[in-house]
Design a protein around this motif. Structure first.
Motif, PDB file in Angstrom:
ATOM      1  N   GLY A   1     -31.770  37.682   7.160  1.00  0.00           N
ATOM      2  CA  GLY A   1     -30.564  37.856   7.954  1.00  0.00           C
ATOM      3  C   GLY A   1     -29.319  37.324   7.262  1.00  0.00           C
ATOM      4  O   GLY A   1     -29.352  36.933   6.097  1.00  0.00           O
ATOM      5  N   ARG A   2     -28.227  37.328   8.007  1.00  0.00           N
ATOM      6  CA  ARG A   2     -26.950  36.844   7.490  1.00  0.00           C
ATOM      7  C   ARG A   2     -26.397  35.794   8.450  1.00  0.00           C
ATOM      8  O   ARG A   2     -26.491  35.941   9.674  1.00  0.00           O
ATOM      9  N   ALA A   3     -25.811  34.741   7.895  1.00  0.00           N
ATOM     10  CA  ALA A   3     -25.273  33.669   8.727  1.00  0.00           C
ATOM     11  C   ALA A   3     -24.257  32.871   7.944  1.00  0.00           C
ATOM     12  O   ALA A   3     -24.240  32.895   6.706  1.00  0.00           O
ATOM     13  N   PHE A   4     -23.422  32.167   8.664  1.00  0.00           N
ATOM     14  CA  PHE A   4     -22.485  31.231   8.051  1.00  0.00           C
ATOM     15  C   PHE A   4     -22.255  30.087   9.024  1.00  0.00           C
ATOM     16  O   PHE A   4     -22.378  30.247  10.246  1.00  0.00           O
ATOM     17  N   ALA A   5     -21.962  28.915   8.479  1.00  0.00           N
ATOM     18  CA  ALA A   5     -21.720  27.721   9.289  1.00  0.00           C
ATOM     19  C   ALA A   5     -20.229  27.522   9.484  1.00  0.00           C
ATOM     20  O   ALA A   5     -19.422  27.842   8.605  1.00  0.00           O
ATOM     21  N   LEU A   6     -19.871  26.979  10.649  1.00  0.00           N
ATOM     22  CA  LEU A   6     -18.465  26.635  10.883  1.00  0.00           C
ATOM     23  C   LEU A   6     -18.399  25.364  11.711  1.00  0.00           C
ATOM     24  O   LEU A   6     -19.191  25.138  12.619  1.00  0.00           O
ATOM     25  N   HIS A   7     -17.452  24.515  11.347  1.00  0.00           N
ATOM     26  CA  HIS A   7     -17.298  23.228  12.014  1.00  0.00           C
ATOM     27  C   HIS A   7     -16.526  23.413  13.309  1.00  0.00           C
ATOM     28  O   HIS A   7     -15.462  24.039  13.336  1.00  0.00           O
ATOM     29  N   ALA A   8     -17.078  22.849  14.397  1.00  0.00           N
ATOM     30  CA  ALA A   8     -16.425  22.992  15.704  1.00  0.00           C
ATOM     31  C   ALA A   8     -16.811  21.807  16.575  1.00  0.00           C
ATOM     32  O   ALA A   8     -17.810  21.846  17.288  1.00  0.00           O
ATOM     33  N   GLU A   9     -16.039  20.754  16.525  1.00  0.00           N
ATOM     34  CA  GLU A   9     -16.297  19.580  17.356  1.00  0.00           C
ATOM     35  C   GLU A   9     -15.638  19.792  18.711  1.00  0.00           C
ATOM     36  O   GLU A   9     -14.406  19.910  18.805  1.00  0.00           O
ATOM     37  N   LEU A  10     -16.447  19.855  19.744  1.00  0.00           N
ATOM     38  CA  LEU A  10     -15.956  20.190  21.072  1.00  0.00           C
ATOM     39  C   LEU A  10     -15.701  18.935  21.907  1.00  0.00           C
ATOM     40  O   LEU A  10     -16.188  17.858  21.595  1.00  0.00           O
ATOM     41  N   GLY A  11     -14.931  19.113  22.979  1.00  0.00           N
ATOM     42  CA  GLY A  11     -14.652  18.010  23.888  1.00  0.00           C
ATOM     43  C   GLY A  11     -13.240  17.476  23.801  1.00  0.00           C
ATOM     44  O   GLY A  11     -12.900  16.512  24.490  1.00  0.00           O
ATOM     45  N   ARG A  12     -12.407  18.111  22.974  1.00  0.00           N
ATOM     46  CA  ARG A  12     -11.014  17.703  22.841  1.00  0.00           C
ATOM     47  C   ARG A  12     -10.107  18.889  23.131  1.00  0.00           C
ATOM     48  O   ARG A  12     -10.504  20.044  22.940  1.00  0.00           O
TER      49      ARG A  12
END
Length: 257
Positions: free
Chosen positions: A58-69
Motif C-alpha cells: 500500500g501507500r502511506a505517509f506520516a504527518l504530525h498532528a498534536e491535538l487538544g489545542r
C-alpha cells in the motif's frame, strides 16, 4: 488474495501510530487506500506504520498532528496538504477516521477543570473542527468514522468525563449523517469495549486475573484486539456500507448485555 476495495481512496487516520489507530491504518492500506497516519508525539512509531503499509503493497505517509489545542485542526490539515499532492493532485480526502483520543479520566469528585477541558478538547473539539475544516477536501460519497466507546452507553462513574465525550461524539456523528447525506457522505461511530492496547497494558497485560475479568464482561468471552475494531472500520469505509449512516456500531464483543 485480498480485494483492494479502497483502491484510489485517500484516508486520514488520527492517532494512527499505535493501538486501534495503527490497526485501522494498516487495514485501510491493505484494502488499497493511501493512508495519512497522523500522530501526536511518536514519529518513529508512525513511520513504522507507514513502512508496514508499504510492505503490504500500500501507500502511506506520516504527518504530525498534536491535538487538544486551539488551531490543532488547521495544523493537521496544513500538514495533510503538504503531503497529499504526491498522491491526489486535487488535495481531496475520501475517508476521515477520528480515532485519536484520551482514554481515561477521573471520577466526579477528583476530576479537575483542566483535566475535564483536556479530555473534551482532544475527544470532542478536535474531531468537530477536523471535520468542519475538512469538508472542502472531503469528496462526495466519502466516509466519516468516529471511534467512540462502549462507555457512552454504560454507567462508569470512574471515567465519567471520558464517557461523556464519547456520548457527545455519537451525537456529532448523528448530526453529520443528516447534514452530509445529500452529498452521499456517510457518518458512523464505532464503539469498542476493552481492547488490548498500550493504553490498557499497565493493568491488563501480564495480569491473568485482570484479563479473565475483562474477558468475562464480553458475551464472546475474550478481550478485544485492535484488529477487531479495524475490520469494522474497513467495512464502514467501503462501498458495502453505502446504506449505513448515523449509526453507532457496537464493537464490545457483547459487553454489558
Amino acid at each position: 488474495m485480498r480485494t483492494r476495495t479502497l483502491e484510489g481512496k485517500i484516508a486520514l487516520v488520527t492517532g494512527g501510530s499505535r493501538g486501534i489507530g495503527r490497526a485501522i491504518a494498516q487495514r485501510l492500506g491493505r484494502d488499497g487506500a493511501t493512508v495519512a497516519v497522523a500522530y501526536a508525539r511518536d514519529e518513529t512509531a508512525a513511520n513504522e506504520v507507514v513502512e508496514r503499509v508499504q510492505k503490504d503493497g500500500g501507500r502511506a505517509f506520516a504527518l504530525h498532528a498534536e491535538l487538544g489545542r486551539h488551531g490543532d485542526a488547521a495544523s493537521l490539515w496544513a500538514a495533510f496538504d503538504a503531503h497529499v499532492d504526491a498522491y491526489a493532485p486535487d488535495g481531496g480526502v475520501d475517508i476521515i477516521v477520528n480515532n485519536a483520543g484520551i482514554g481515561r479520566s477521573s471520577a466526579l469528585a477528583s476530576l479537575t477543570e483542566d483535566a475535564f477541558d483536556e479530555v473534551f478538547a482532544v475527544n470532542v473539539r478536535a474531531p468537530f473542527f477536523i471535520v468542519q475544516q475538512g469538508l472542502e477536501r472531503l469528496r462526495d460519497g466519502g466516509r466519516i468514522i468516529n471511534i467512540s466507546s462502549g462507555a457512552a452507553r454504560l454507567a462508569l462513574p470512574e471515567i465519567i468525563a471520558y464517557g461523556a465525550t464519547k456520548g457527545a461524539l455519537d451525537t456529532f456523528t448523528l448530526n453529520l449523517a443528516k447534514e452530509l447525506g445529500p452529498r452521499g457522505i456517510t457518518a458512523n461511530s464505532v464503539a469498542p469495549g476493552i481492547i488490548d492496547t498500550d493504553v490498557n497494558a499497565s493493568w491488563l497485560r501480564g495480569n491473568p486475573q485482570a484479563e479473565a475479568h475483562a474477558a468475562s464482561l464480553a458475551a464472546l468471552g475474550r478481550v478485544g484486539q485492535p484488529e477487531d475494531v479495524a475490520d469494522i472500520v474497513a467495512f464502514l469505509a467501503s462501498d458495502d456500507a453505502r446504506w449505513v449512516t448515523g449509526r453507532v456500531i457496537d464493537a464490545t464483543g457483547g459487553s454489558g448485555l
